[in-house]
Design a protein around this motif. Structure first.
Motif, PDB file in Angstrom:
ATOM      1  N   HIS A  61       0.839  -1.201   0.000  1.00  0.00           N
ATOM      2  CA  HIS A  61       0.000   0.000   0.000  1.00  0.00           C
ATOM      3  C   HIS A  61       0.875   1.253   0.000  1.00  0.00           C
ATOM      4  O   HIS A  61       0.637   2.201  -0.763  1.00  0.00           O
ATOM      5  CB  HIS A  61      -0.914  -0.016   1.224  1.00  0.00           C
ATOM      6  N   ASN A  62       1.913   1.261   0.843  1.00  0.00           N
ATOM      7  CA  ASN A  62       2.814   2.415   0.915  1.00  0.00           C
ATOM      8  C   ASN A  62       3.606   2.593  -0.366  1.00  0.00           C
ATOM      9  O   ASN A  62       3.857   3.731  -0.793  1.00  0.00           O
ATOM     10  CB  ASN A  62       3.759   2.256   2.107  1.00  0.00           C
ATOM     11  N   TRP A  63       4.018   1.487  -0.995  1.00  0.00           N
ATOM     12  CA  TRP A  63       4.733   1.595  -2.273  1.00  0.00           C
ATOM     13  C   TRP A  63       3.882   2.310  -3.307  1.00  0.00           C
ATOM     14  O   TRP A  63       4.355   3.177  -4.028  1.00  0.00           O
ATOM     15  CB  TRP A  63       5.099   0.210  -2.800  1.00  0.00           C
ATOM     16  N   VAL A  64       2.611   1.926  -3.372  1.00  0.00           N
ATOM     17  CA  VAL A  64       1.705   2.515  -4.364  1.00  0.00           C
ATOM     18  C   VAL A  64       1.608   4.024  -4.174  1.00  0.00           C
ATOM     19  O   VAL A  64       1.696   4.800  -5.136  1.00  0.00           O
ATOM     20  CB  VAL A  64       0.305   1.874  -4.281  1.00  0.00           C
ATOM     21  N   HIS A  65       1.456   4.458  -2.925  1.00  0.00           N
ATOM     22  CA  HIS A  65       1.260   5.885  -2.674  1.00  0.00           C
ATOM     23  C   HIS A  65       2.557   6.677  -2.790  1.00  0.00           C
ATOM     24  O   HIS A  65       2.553   7.806  -3.287  1.00  0.00           O
ATOM     25  CB  HIS A  65       0.618   6.087  -1.302  1.00  0.00           C
ATOM     26  N   LYS A  66       3.660   6.086  -2.380  1.00  0.00           N
ATOM     27  CA  LYS A  66       4.935   6.794  -2.459  1.00  0.00           C
ATOM     28  C   LYS A  66       5.415   6.933  -3.906  1.00  0.00           C
ATOM     29  O   LYS A  66       6.202   7.832  -4.209  1.00  0.00           O
ATOM     30  CB  LYS A  66       5.980   6.081  -1.619  1.00  0.00           C
ATOM     31  N   ALA A  67       4.977   6.035  -4.785  1.00  0.00           N
ATOM     32  CA  ALA A  67       5.386   6.120  -6.184  1.00  0.00           C
ATOM     33  C   ALA A  67       4.839   7.378  -6.854  1.00  0.00           C
ATOM     34  O   ALA A  67       5.361   7.823  -7.882  1.00  0.00           O
ATOM     35  CB  ALA A  67       4.920   4.879  -6.950  1.00  0.00           C
ATOM     36  N   ASP A  68       3.756   7.957  -6.289  1.00  0.00           N
ATOM     37  CA  ASP A  68       3.194   9.230  -6.765  1.00  0.00           C
ATOM     38  C   ASP A  68       2.929   9.202  -8.263  1.00  0.00           C
ATOM     39  O   ASP A  68       3.378  10.069  -9.018  1.00  0.00           O
ATOM     40  CB  ASP A  68       4.126  10.389  -6.412  1.00  0.00           C
ATOM     41  N   LEU A  69       2.203   8.196  -8.710  1.00  0.00           N
ATOM     42  CA  LEU A  69       1.908   8.041 -10.134  1.00  0.00           C
ATOM     43  C   LEU A  69       0.832   9.031 -10.562  1.00  0.00           C
ATOM     44  O   LEU A  69      -0.122   9.283  -9.831  1.00  0.00           O
ATOM     45  CB  LEU A  69       1.456   6.610 -10.421  1.00  0.00           C
ATOM     46  N   GLN A  70       0.994   9.564 -11.760  1.00  0.00           N
ATOM     47  CA  GLN A  70       0.064  10.561 -12.284  1.00  0.00           C
ATOM     48  C   GLN A  70      -0.244  10.231 -13.744  1.00  0.00           C
ATOM     49  O   GLN A  70       0.645   9.802 -14.481  1.00  0.00           O
ATOM     50  CB  GLN A  70       0.684  11.960 -12.234  1.00  0.00           C
ATOM     51  N   PRO A  71      -1.482  10.437 -14.176  1.00  0.00           N
ATOM     52  CA  PRO A  71      -1.767  10.280 -15.610  1.00  0.00           C
ATOM     53  C   PRO A  71      -1.027  11.343 -16.409  1.00  0.00           C
ATOM     54  O   PRO A  71      -0.739  12.427 -15.897  1.00  0.00           O
ATOM     55  CB  PRO A  71      -3.290  10.458 -15.698  1.00  0.00           C
ATOM     56  N   GLU A  72      -0.688  11.018 -17.642  1.00  0.00           N
ATOM     57  CA  GLU A  72       0.037  11.966 -18.489  1.00  0.00           C
ATOM     58  C   GLU A  72      -0.778  13.234 -18.706  1.00  0.00           C
ATOM     59  O   GLU A  72      -2.008  13.207 -18.783  1.00  0.00           O
ATOM     60  CB  GLU A  72       0.361  11.323 -19.836  1.00  0.00           C
ATOM     61  N   GLU A  73      -0.060  14.346 -18.840  1.00  0.00           N
ATOM     62  CA  GLU A  73      -0.714  15.619 -19.099  1.00  0.00           C
ATOM     63  C   GLU A  73      -0.561  16.001 -20.573  1.00  0.00           C
ATOM     64  O   GLU A  73      -0.040  15.237 -21.380  1.00  0.00           O
ATOM     65  CB  GLU A  73      -0.109  16.703 -18.191  1.00  0.00           C
ATOM     66  N   ASP A  74      -1.063  17.197 -20.912  1.00  0.00           N
ATOM     67  CA  ASP A  74      -0.929  17.770 -22.262  1.00  0.00           C
ATOM     68  C   ASP A  74      -1.654  16.957 -23.335  1.00  0.00           C
ATOM     69  O   ASP A  74      -1.190  16.858 -24.469  1.00  0.00           O
ATOM     70  CB  ASP A  74       0.549  17.928 -22.642  1.00  0.00           C
ATOM     71  N   ARG A  75      -2.771  16.345 -22.983  1.00  0.00           N
ATOM     72  CA  ARG A  75      -3.623  15.704 -23.988  1.00  0.00           C
ATOM     73  C   ARG A  75      -4.431  16.780 -24.707  1.00  0.00           C
ATOM     74  O   ARG A  75      -4.730  17.839 -24.160  1.00  0.00           O
ATOM     75  CB  ARG A  75      -4.560  14.698 -23.338  1.00  0.00           C
ATOM     76  N   SER A  76      -4.840  16.490 -25.953  1.00  0.00           N
ATOM     77  CA  SER A  76      -5.647  17.436 -26.749  1.00  0.00           C
ATOM     78  C   SER A  76      -6.855  16.712 -27.334  1.00  0.00           C
ATOM     79  O   SER A  76      -6.944  16.510 -28.556  1.00  0.00           O
ATOM     80  CB  SER A  76      -4.794  18.062 -27.859  1.00  0.00           C
ATOM     81  N   PRO A  77      -7.794  16.289 -26.507  1.00  0.00           N
ATOM     82  CA  PRO A  77      -8.954  15.530 -27.002  1.00  0.00           C
ATOM     83  C   PRO A  77      -9.944  16.422 -27.750  1.00  0.00           C
ATOM     84  O   PRO A  77     -10.047  17.619 -27.491  1.00  0.00           O
ATOM     85  CB  PRO A  77      -9.579  14.994 -25.716  1.00  0.00           C
ATOM     86  N   ASP A  78     -10.661  15.811 -28.677  1.00  0.00           N
ATOM     87  CA  ASP A  78     -11.722  16.523 -29.401  1.00  0.00           C
ATOM     88  C   ASP A  78     -12.986  16.633 -28.545  1.00  0.00           C
ATOM     89  O   ASP A  78     -13.742  17.598 -28.671  1.00  0.00           O
ATOM     90  CB  ASP A  78     -12.048  15.809 -30.712  1.00  0.00           C
ATOM     91  N   HIS A  79     -13.211  15.624 -27.720  1.00  0.00           N
ATOM     92  CA  HIS A  79     -14.370  15.605 -26.821  1.00  0.00           C
ATOM     93  C   HIS A  79     -13.900  15.222 -25.423  1.00  0.00           C
ATOM     94  O   HIS A  79     -12.923  14.484 -25.262  1.00  0.00           O
ATOM     95  CB  HIS A  79     -15.430  14.607 -27.290  1.00  0.00           C
ATOM     96  N   VAL A  80     -14.606  15.708 -24.424  1.00  0.00           N
ATOM     97  CA  VAL A  80     -14.324  15.354 -23.032  1.00  0.00           C
ATOM     98  C   VAL A  80     -15.639  15.040 -22.345  1.00  0.00           C
ATOM     99  O   VAL A  80     -16.553  15.876 -22.318  1.00  0.00           O
ATOM    100  CB  VAL A  80     -13.607  16.492 -22.273  1.00  0.00           C
ATOM    101  N   ALA A  81     -15.751  13.821 -21.815  1.00  0.00           N
ATOM    102  CA  ALA A  81     -16.937  13.443 -21.056  1.00  0.00           C
ATOM    103  C   ALA A  81     -16.676  13.721 -19.580  1.00  0.00           C
ATOM    104  O   ALA A  81     -15.671  13.265 -19.031  1.00  0.00           O
ATOM    105  CB  ALA A  81     -17.251  11.962 -21.270  1.00  0.00           C
ATOM    106  N   VAL A  82     -17.552  14.490 -18.959  1.00  0.00           N
ATOM    107  CA  VAL A  82     -17.374  14.882 -17.561  1.00  0.00           C
ATOM    108  C   VAL A  82     -18.596  14.449 -16.755  1.00  0.00           C
ATOM    109  O   VAL A  82     -19.734  14.580 -17.211  1.00  0.00           O
ATOM    110  CB  VAL A  82     -17.179  16.408 -17.437  1.00  0.00           C
ATOM    111  N   ASP A  83     -18.317  13.933 -15.574  1.00  0.00           N
ATOM    112  CA  ASP A  83     -19.433  13.500 -14.723  1.00  0.00           C
ATOM    113  C   ASP A  83     -18.989  13.497 -13.268  1.00  0.00           C
ATOM    114  O   ASP A  83     -17.812  13.703 -12.957  1.00  0.00           O
ATOM    115  CB  ASP A  83     -19.907  12.105 -15.134  1.00  0.00           C
TER     116      ASP A  83
END
Length: 211
Positions: A62-84
């Motif tokens: 559990h601590n490994w997962v949180h300390k790794a501080d993983l983030q989704p990639e940024e700077d995407r340029s989608p044509d559509h964005v679904a928000v909810d």
């Protein structure tokens, strides 16, 4: 073969800069992080480690997962964005999960967990989304939630009402998040909201690598 290639690529991108002295081989640490984020419970993940002759507590993984501080990639340029937004449970309390998804790729663009829902939070969520990705020219797909509609107007974003169709992508993400937080009670047991937010960002990283 494609699934194996995606799994290997995801493992390669997991950084272990937080490790100073760790008896566990780094490859097994990365494998454990990836397996848990891909859907394996902490109990089953430590069982996999035992196959390799390594005994670790669930809290260690559990601590490994949180300390790794993983983030989704940024700077995407989608044509559509679904928000909810949807409700999930955290320590028997109700929280609101906000999510933005690219319906063409099913990638999670941004998540945020809040104890309530209102126009201020929705506005802040959209601001963070715009800071991370190039979405100003995208068409936003929203339902009838007034805070989301109001945030789109305040940010000058093009949006349209859509209950199904391309918005199903964000519903698929919500179903998986709810499955994980319900099935794996040890994910959020006694967790603070920020810890849950960190888990969601790590989940988004893994989700985007494996879809």
């Amino acid at each position: 073969m494609a699934e194996i290639a995606r799994l290997n690529g995801c493992i390669d991108r997991i950084e272990l800069g937080f490790v100073e002295r760790e008896a566990t081989p780094r490859l097994l640490m990365k494998l454990s992080i990836q397996l848990h984020l891909a859907g394996l419970s902490l109990s089953n993940t430590v069982s996999i480690l035992e196959i390799f002759g390594v005994e670790r507590a669930r809290s260690t993984v559990h601590n490994w997962v949180h300390k790794a501080d993983l983030q989704p990639e940024e700077d995407r340029s989608p044509d559509h964005v679904a928000v909810d937004e949807t409700v999930i449970r955290l320590n028997d309390e109700q929280y609101w999960l906000y999510a933005a998804v690219d319906p063409e790729t099913n990638e999670l663009l941004h998540t945020r967990l809040e104890p309530t829902r209102n126009n201020v939070i929705a506005h802040s969520f959209f601001r963070e989304l715009r800071e991370k990705h190039d979405v100003d020219d995208a068409v936003f797909l929203v339902d009838g939630a007034k805070p989301l509609n109001d945030a789109c107007r305040r940010h000058g974003l093009d949006f349209r009402y859509e209950r199904h169709g391309n918005r199903n992508s964000v519903e698929r993400v919500f179903r998986e998040v709810k499955r994980r937080t319900t099935s794996f009670s040890n994910c959020f047991s006694n967790a603070e909201a920020e810890t849950a937010n960190e888990w969601l960002r790590s989940f988004a990283f893994a989700w985007n690598q494996l879809i």
